[in-house]
Write an enzyme that holds these catalytic residues in place. Sequence first.
Site, PDB file in Angstrom:
ATOM      1  N   HIS A 228       0.816  -1.203   0.000  1.00 53.40           N
ATOM      2  CA  HIS A 228       0.000   0.000   0.000  1.00 53.40           C
ATOM      3  C   HIS A 228       0.859   1.267   0.000  1.00 53.40           C
ATOM      4  N   TYR A 232       1.658   5.411  -2.542  1.00 57.79           N
ATOM      5  CA  TYR A 232       1.889   6.828  -2.238  1.00 57.79           C
ATOM      6  C   TYR A 232       3.316   7.242  -2.569  1.00 57.79           C
ATOM      7  N   HIS A 379      -9.205   0.786 -11.637  1.00 61.17           N
ATOM      8  CA  HIS A 379      -8.833   1.737 -10.573  1.00 61.17           C
ATOM      9  C   HIS A 379      -7.377   2.167 -10.700  1.00 61.17           C
ATOM     10  N   PHE A 380      -6.477   1.198 -10.850  1.00 64.80           N
ATOM     11  CA  PHE A 380      -5.081   1.644 -10.740  1.00 64.80           C
ATOM     12  C   PHE A 380      -4.513   2.191 -12.049  1.00 64.80           C
ATOM     13  N   HIS A 381      -5.177   1.958 -13.180  1.00 66.15           N
ATOM     14  CA  HIS A 381      -4.709   2.689 -14.360  1.00 66.15           C
ATOM     15  C   HIS A 381      -5.126   4.156 -14.303  1.00 66.15           C
ATOM     16  N   ARG A 442      -9.488 -10.251 -13.393  1.00 64.84           N
ATOM     17  CA  ARG A 442      -8.210  -9.684 -13.777  1.00 64.84           C
ATOM     18  C   ARG A 442      -7.195 -10.817 -13.885  1.00 64.84           C
ATOM     19  N   ARG A 443      -5.990 -10.488 -14.343  1.00 59.06           N
ATOM     20  CA  ARG A 443      -4.885 -11.440 -14.384  1.00 59.06           C
ATOM     21  C   ARG A 443      -5.261 -12.750 -15.043  1.00 59.06           C
TER      22      ARG A 443
HETATM   23 FE1  HAS Z   1      -5.671   2.010  -4.679  1.00 57.05          FE
HETATM   24  C1  HAS Z   1      -5.870  -1.414  -5.113  1.00 57.05           C
HETATM   25  C2  HAS Z   1      -7.923   1.836  -2.103  1.00 57.05           C
HETATM   26  C3  HAS Z   1      -5.313   5.405  -4.117  1.00 57.05           C
HETATM   27  C4  HAS Z   1      -2.902   2.061  -6.724  1.00 57.05           C
HETATM   28  N1  HAS Z   1      -4.614   0.603  -5.738  1.00 57.05           N
HETATM   29  C5  HAS Z   1      -4.878  -0.749  -5.809  1.00 57.05           C
HETATM   30  C6  HAS Z   1      -3.921  -1.381  -6.672  1.00 57.05           C
HETATM   31  C7  HAS Z   1      -3.051  -0.402  -7.105  1.00 57.05           C
HETATM   32  C8  HAS Z   1      -3.510   0.842  -6.503  1.00 57.05           C
HETATM   33  C9  HAS Z   1      -1.844  -0.577  -8.013  1.00 57.05           C
HETATM   34  O1  HAS Z   1      -9.051  -0.345  -0.251  1.00 57.05           O
HETATM   35  C10 HAS Z   1      -3.916  -2.855  -7.065  1.00 57.05           C
HETATM   36  C11 HAS Z   1      -2.935  -3.700  -6.335  1.00 57.05           C
HETATM   37  C12 HAS Z   1      -3.018  -5.109  -6.869  1.00 57.05           C
HETATM   38  O2  HAS Z   1      -2.358  -5.398  -7.896  1.00 57.05           O
HETATM   39  O3  HAS Z   1      -3.771  -5.907  -6.319  1.00 57.05           O
HETATM   40  N2  HAS Z   1      -6.516   3.364  -3.389  1.00 57.05           N
HETATM   41  C13 HAS Z   1      -7.441   3.088  -2.446  1.00 57.05           C
HETATM   42  C14 HAS Z   1      -7.841   4.331  -1.771  1.00 57.05           C
HETATM   43  C15 HAS Z   1      -7.093   5.343  -2.357  1.00 57.05           C
HETATM   44  C16 HAS Z   1      -6.265   4.713  -3.352  1.00 57.05           C
HETATM   45  C17 HAS Z   1      -8.840   4.472  -0.685  1.00 57.05           C
HETATM   46  N3  HAS Z   1      -4.386   3.452  -5.318  1.00 57.05           N
HETATM   47  C18 HAS Z   1      -4.396   4.779  -4.939  1.00 57.05           C
HETATM   48  C19 HAS Z   1      -3.288   5.474  -5.540  1.00 57.05           C
HETATM   49  C20 HAS Z   1      -2.603   4.520  -6.282  1.00 57.05           C
HETATM   50  C21 HAS Z   1      -3.307   3.263  -6.127  1.00 57.05           C
HETATM   51  C22 HAS Z   1      -2.972   6.920  -5.328  1.00 57.05           C
HETATM   52  C23 HAS Z   1      -1.369   4.643  -7.093  1.00 57.05           C
HETATM   53  C24 HAS Z   1      -0.730   5.753  -7.358  1.00 57.05           C
HETATM   54  N4  HAS Z   1      -6.715   0.508  -3.807  1.00 57.05           N
HETATM   55  C25 HAS Z   1      -7.544   0.643  -2.718  1.00 57.05           C
HETATM   56  C26 HAS Z   1      -8.001  -0.698  -2.277  1.00 57.05           C
HETATM   57  C27 HAS Z   1      -7.407  -1.631  -3.138  1.00 57.05           C
HETATM   58  C28 HAS Z   1      -6.621  -0.841  -4.080  1.00 57.05           C
HETATM   59  C29 HAS Z   1      -8.891  -1.035  -1.164  1.00 57.05           C
HETATM   60  C30 HAS Z   1      -7.556  -3.159  -3.123  1.00 57.05           C
HETATM   61  C31 HAS Z   1      -8.556  -3.610  -4.120  1.00 57.05           C
HETATM   62  C32 HAS Z   1      -8.639  -5.105  -4.226  1.00 57.05           C
HETATM   63  O4  HAS Z   1      -9.658  -5.670  -3.822  1.00 57.05           O
HETATM   64  O5  HAS Z   1      -7.679  -5.742  -4.708  1.00 57.05           O
HETATM   65  C33 HAS Z   1      -7.107   6.806  -1.962  1.00 57.05           C
HETATM   66  O6  HAS Z   1      -5.801   7.216  -1.631  1.00 57.05           O
HETATM   67  C34 HAS Z   1      -7.676   7.692  -3.036  1.00 57.05           C
HETATM   68  C35 HAS Z   1      -7.827   9.128  -2.564  1.00 57.05           C
HETATM   69  C36 HAS Z   1      -8.049  10.092  -3.715  1.00 57.05           C
HETATM   70  C37 HAS Z   1      -8.992  11.040  -3.785  1.00 57.05           C
HETATM   71  C38 HAS Z   1      -9.076  11.938  -4.996  1.00 57.05           C
HETATM   72  C39 HAS Z   1      -8.706  13.382  -4.698  1.00 57.05           C
HETATM   73  C40 HAS Z   1      -8.659  14.170  -5.964  1.00 57.05           C
HETATM   74  C41 HAS Z   1      -7.615  14.945  -6.370  1.00 57.05           C
HETATM   75  C42 HAS Z   1      -7.696  15.584  -7.731  1.00 57.05           C
HETATM   76  C43 HAS Z   1      -7.528  17.077  -7.740  1.00 57.05           C
HETATM   77  C44 HAS Z   1      -7.779  17.652  -9.104  1.00 57.05           C
HETATM   78  C45 HAS Z   1      -6.853  18.313  -9.845  1.00 57.05           C
HETATM   79  C46 HAS Z   1      -7.137  18.735 -11.244  1.00 57.05           C
HETATM   80  C47 HAS Z   1      -5.478  18.615  -9.371  1.00 57.05           C
HETATM   81  C48 HAS Z   1      -9.952  11.250  -2.688  1.00 57.05           C
HETATM   82  C49 HAS Z   1      -6.411  15.176  -5.528  1.00 57.05           C
HETATM   83  C50 HAS Z   1      -8.314  19.615 -11.392  1.00 57.05           C
HETATM   84  C51 HAS Z   1      -8.454  19.914 -12.852  1.00 57.05           C
HETATM   85  C52 HAS Z   1      -9.222  20.888 -13.338  1.00 57.05           C
HETATM   86  C53 HAS Z   1      -9.319  21.047 -14.822  1.00 57.05           C
HETATM   87  C54 HAS Z   1      -9.968  21.812 -12.472  1.00 57.05           C
HETATM   88  C1  HEM Z   2      -2.233  -4.471 -15.945  1.00 57.02           C
HETATM   89  C2  HEM Z   2      -2.853  -2.372 -20.284  1.00 57.02           C
HETATM   90  C3  HEM Z   2      -0.075   1.387 -18.864  1.00 57.02           C
HETATM   91  C4  HEM Z   2       0.473  -0.657 -14.515  1.00 57.02           C
HETATM   92  C5  HEM Z   2      -2.703  -4.179 -17.215  1.00 57.02           C
HETATM   93  C6  HEM Z   2      -3.724  -4.932 -17.915  1.00 57.02           C
HETATM   94  C7  HEM Z   2      -3.885  -4.350 -19.128  1.00 57.02           C
HETATM   95  C8  HEM Z   2      -2.997  -3.220 -19.195  1.00 57.02           C
HETATM   96  C9  HEM Z   2      -4.845  -4.777 -20.237  1.00 57.02           C
HETATM   97  C10 HEM Z   2      -4.534  -6.056 -17.308  1.00 57.02           C
HETATM   98  C11 HEM Z   2      -4.037  -7.374 -17.451  1.00 57.02           C
HETATM   99  C12 HEM Z   2      -4.789  -8.437 -16.661  1.00 57.02           C
HETATM  100  O1  HEM Z   2      -5.220  -8.240 -15.526  1.00 57.02           O
HETATM  101  O2  HEM Z   2      -4.912  -9.535 -17.231  1.00 57.02           O
HETATM  102  C13 HEM Z   2      -2.090  -1.205 -20.297  1.00 57.02           C
HETATM  103  C14 HEM Z   2      -1.860  -0.372 -21.451  1.00 57.02           C
HETATM  104  C15 HEM Z   2      -1.087   0.678 -21.042  1.00 57.02           C
HETATM  105  C16 HEM Z   2      -0.825   0.510 -19.632  1.00 57.02           C
HETATM  106  C17 HEM Z   2      -2.404  -0.644 -22.853  1.00 57.02           C
HETATM  107  C18 HEM Z   2      -0.535   1.835 -21.858  1.00 57.02           C
HETATM  108  C19 HEM Z   2       0.219   1.690 -22.880  1.00 57.02           C
HETATM  109  C20 HEM Z   2       0.246   1.201 -17.539  1.00 57.02           C
HETATM  110  C21 HEM Z   2       0.992   2.130 -16.734  1.00 57.02           C
HETATM  111  C22 HEM Z   2       1.146   1.552 -15.494  1.00 57.02           C
HETATM  112  C23 HEM Z   2       0.504   0.243 -15.554  1.00 57.02           C
HETATM  113  C24 HEM Z   2       1.516   3.480 -17.199  1.00 57.02           C
HETATM  114  C25 HEM Z   2       1.840   2.067 -14.267  1.00 57.02           C
HETATM  115  C26 HEM Z   2       2.659   3.074 -14.206  1.00 57.02           C
HETATM  116  C27 HEM Z   2      -0.148  -1.890 -14.557  1.00 57.02           C
HETATM  117  C28 HEM Z   2      -0.108  -2.849 -13.479  1.00 57.02           C
HETATM  118  C29 HEM Z   2      -0.888  -3.958 -13.889  1.00 57.02           C
HETATM  119  C30 HEM Z   2      -1.392  -3.645 -15.210  1.00 57.02           C
HETATM  120  C31 HEM Z   2       0.611  -2.673 -12.139  1.00 57.02           C
HETATM  121  C32 HEM Z   2      -1.203  -5.199 -13.066  1.00 57.02           C
HETATM  122  C33 HEM Z   2      -0.311  -6.346 -13.324  1.00 57.02           C
HETATM  123  C34 HEM Z   2      -0.760  -7.527 -12.505  1.00 57.02           C
HETATM  124  O3  HEM Z   2      -1.955  -7.742 -12.305  1.00 57.02           O
HETATM  125  O4  HEM Z   2       0.135  -8.249 -12.045  1.00 57.02           O
HETATM  126  N1  HEM Z   2      -2.285  -3.133 -18.002  1.00 57.02           N
HETATM  127  N2  HEM Z   2      -1.442  -0.639 -19.217  1.00 57.02           N
HETATM  128  N3  HEM Z   2      -0.042   0.074 -16.785  1.00 57.02           N
HETATM  129  N4  HEM Z   2      -0.910  -2.405 -15.593  1.00 57.02           N
HETATM  130 FE1  HEM Z   2      -1.178  -1.527 -17.397  1.00 57.02          FE
HETATM  131 CU    CU Z   3      -3.870   0.098  -0.957  1.00 58.14          CU
END
Ligand code: HAS
Ligand code: HEM
Ligand code: CU
Length: 555
Positions: A228, A232, A379-381, A442-443
Site C-alpha cells: 500500500h 503513495y 482503478h489503478f490505471h 483480472r490477471r
Molecule cells: Fe488504490 C488497489 C484503495 C489510491 C494504486 N490501488 C490498488 C492497486 C493499485 C492501486 C496498483 O481499499 C492494485 C494492487 C493489486 O495489484 O492488487 N486506493 C485506495 C484508496 C485510495 C487509493 C482508498 N491506489 C491509490 C493510488 C494509487 C493506487 C494513489 C497509485 C498511485 N486501492 C484501494 C483498495 C485496493 C486498491 C482497497 C484493493 C482492491 C482489491 O480488492 O484488490 C485513496 O488514496 C484515493 C484518494 C483520492 C482522492 C481523490 C482526490 C482528488 C484529487 C484531484 C484534484 C484535481 C486536480 C485537477 C489537481 C480522494 C487530488 C483539477 C483539474 C481541473 C481542470 C480543475
Molecule cells: C495491468 C494495459 C499502462 C500498470 C494491465 C492490464 C492491461 C494493461 C490490459 C490487465 C491485465 C490483466 O489483468 O490480465 C495497459 C496499457 C497501457 C498501460 C495498454 C498503456 C500503454 C500502464 C501504466 C502503469 C501500468 C503506465 C503504471 C505506471 C499496470 C499494473 C498492472 C497492469 C501494475 C497489473 C499487473 C498484474 O496484475 O500483475 N495493463 N497498461 N499500466 N498495468 Fe497496465
Molecule cells: Cu492500498
Amino acid sequence: MSTFVDDYPEESKIVQASLAVAFVALGIGAFFGLIQALHRTNVLRIFSSVDYYTLLTGHGVLLAIVFTIFFLVGLFTWAVTKSLDRPAPDIRLTWAWFGLMTTGATLVAVAILSGLFPSIPMSADVLYTFYAPLQAHPVFYIGLAMFIVGTWMAGADWFLAYREWRGENPGERIPLQTFMVLTTMIMWYIATLGVAVSVVVFLIPWSMGLVDSVNPLLTRTLFWYFGHPIVYFWLMPAYLLWYTVLPKLAGGRLFSDPLARVVFVLFLLLSTPVGIHHQYLDPGIAEGFKFIAMTNTMFLLLPSLLTAFTVVASMEHGARQRGGEGYLGWLGALPWRDPAFTGMALAGLMFAAGGFSGMVNAGMNINYLVHNTLWVPGHFHMTVGTAVALTMMAGTYWLLPQITGKKVYSRPIGLLQVVMWFVGMVFMSNAMHRGGLLGIPRRTAEPQYTNFDFVTAVGSIGEIRMQIALGGTLLFLSVVLFLFNVAATWADDRTETPVDDYLPEPLSGPSGSPVVLDNLALWTGIAIVLVVLAYTLPLASIIGDAGLFGSSGGF
Ligand code: HAS
Ligand code: HEM
Ligand code: CU
C-alpha cells in the site's frame, strides 16, 4: 537568469540518466500493455497464453516499479538540489546509488524476460506482487534487493544534503520541496522494511532451496505492508509537481504552504497501517483487523481531499491572475496550450475518478464485489497509470529544458500526446470498471465470454472489450509520441535562451505556521507507533497459525 544545468552540471547528468532509464522501461512496458490489451480482448493474439503471464509480470514491474521509481529519484534529485540550492554532498555516492538501482533493475528485467525463451533456465512469472507461493529464479529477488538498497542510498544522499544545509541555516524552515522529499523517504524506509524481510529472510533462501517452504499468508501480508505505501511513493512525486510547479504553470502561486506540509505529514503517518485493505478476502486474518485497516484507509482519504482543494484553489488563483472570471469561466483562462500544464491538469482530473473507485475498493463489503475483477486494474490505471504516469510525462516537458538547456522539440506533439493519453484512458479504464462489475476477472489471458463482434449491443461484454482494445491502442500511440518528442529534444543542439524555472513563493508562506510541522523525528516516532499497533497482532496470529516458514512449496 541561469539554468539548472549550468549551475549543477553533475546533478543534471544524474537526473537525465534517471529519466533515461525510466523512459526505456516506459517504452517496453507500454508495448507489453498493448499486447495484453489486444490479447485479452481476443483482437490479436501473437503470444501464447502462457507467455501472457511473463509479459504481465514485465508490464507491472517495468511500469509500476522501474519507470515510476527511476523518474522519482531523478525528480527528487532535481528538487533537493534546487530547493536547497546546493550541490550533492558527494557525487560519487549519487552515482553509486544510480548504478546499484540500474544493475538491480536490469537483473530483474532479465530474469522476467528469460521466461519467454524456454532454452534459458530462468524465469520469474510471479507478477509484480511476487508473493509466495509463486516462485521466481533467485536472480529476480537479488536484483530486487539491490534496487531497493539503491533507493535507500538515494534517500541517504538527500538527507546528507539536508544536514549540510541545516548546519548553515539553523532555525530556518525546511524548503517545501525538500520537506516533501524527506517525509516521502521516511515513509519509504518504514514501508520497505516489510518487503526487505520478506525477500531476504524468506523468498531468497526459499528460491535457492536453502529452506523447503514458506508461509504464503506471511509473505502476502509483508508484501501488502509495503504494497500500500508504495502507491503513495508513486503518488508523492506527482503531488510534488502539482503543489510546487502546477500553480506556476497556471499563472499563479501555491495557495498554502502549511497545508501542503500537513498533507505530506498525514501520508507519512497513515500510509502504512492500512495494507490489510488488499487482503479483505484473505482467509486467516481476523475480521477485526480488516475493520481497523478499513477505518485507517478512510482517514487516509483526507490528505488527498485536502490536495484536491489546495491544488484547484491554486489553479483558480492562477486563472484569475490571467484575467479569468466567473464561477467556472476562469477555467477557460488556463494555459491549455501548454502540454506540461494540460497533462498535469488532466492527470488530476482523472485522479478524482480514480480516488472514488479507491473509496469503493476500501469498503470491506463492497470490496467482495470488485476484488480480483477487472475493476481493480480500472482503478489503478487511473491512479498510478494516469495521475502518476501522465503527470510524470507532463512534468518532463517542464523539467527537460532545465536539465539539458534545450527547448522541448515540439509542444504541439506534446499537447496531442497528453490529450491522447487522457482519451485512451477514459476508454480503457471506464470499460475495465464496467467489465469488473460484470465479473470479468483480472490477471487472466482467457476471459472469452463472447466473441469479438462489431455489432454486439451496447452494454455487452463485446462492447466493453472493444473499448479496452481501442483505449489500449491510443495509450500505446501516446507513449510512442512522447518518447519520440523526448528523444528528439535530447538529440537537438543546445539553444542558448535561458529557461524560466523560477518557482514563485506560496500565497500563504510557511512563516506563520506551527514549527512542529518540521519536526521530522516526532512524525517518524508516531508513524512507527501506528505501524506497531496495526501489525503486531495480525502478524503474531499469522505466524502462530502456520509457523514462520509455513509448509508451502513453490509454483
Ligand atoms: Fe488504490 C488497489 C484503495 C489510491 C494504486 N490501488 C490498488 C492497486 C493499485 C492501486 C496498483 O481499499 C492494485 C494492487 C493489486 O495489484 O492488487 N486506493 C485506495 C484508496 C485510495 C487509493 C482508498 N491506489 C491509490 C493510488 C494509487 C493506487 C494513489 C497509485 C498511485 N486501492 C484501494 C483498495 C485496493 C486498491 C482497497 C484493493 C482492491 C482489491 O480488492 O484488490 C485513496 O488514496 C484515493 C484518494 C483520492 C482522492 C481523490 C482526490 C482528488 C484529487 C484531484 C484534484 C484535481 C486536480 C485537477 C489537481 C480522494 C487530488 C483539477 C483539474 C481541473 C481542470 C480543475
Ligand atoms: C495491468 C494495459 C499502462 C500498470 C494491465 C492490464 C492491461 C494493461 C490490459 C490487465 C491485465 C490483466 O489483468 O490480465 C495497459 C496499457 C497501457 C498501460 C495498454 C498503456 C500503454 C500502464 C501504466 C502503469 C501500468 C503506465 C503504471 C505506471 C499496470 C499494473 C498492472 C497492469 C501494475 C497489473 C499487473 C498484474 O496484475 O500483475 N495493463 N497498461 N499500466 N498495468 Fe497496465
Ligand atoms: Cu492500498
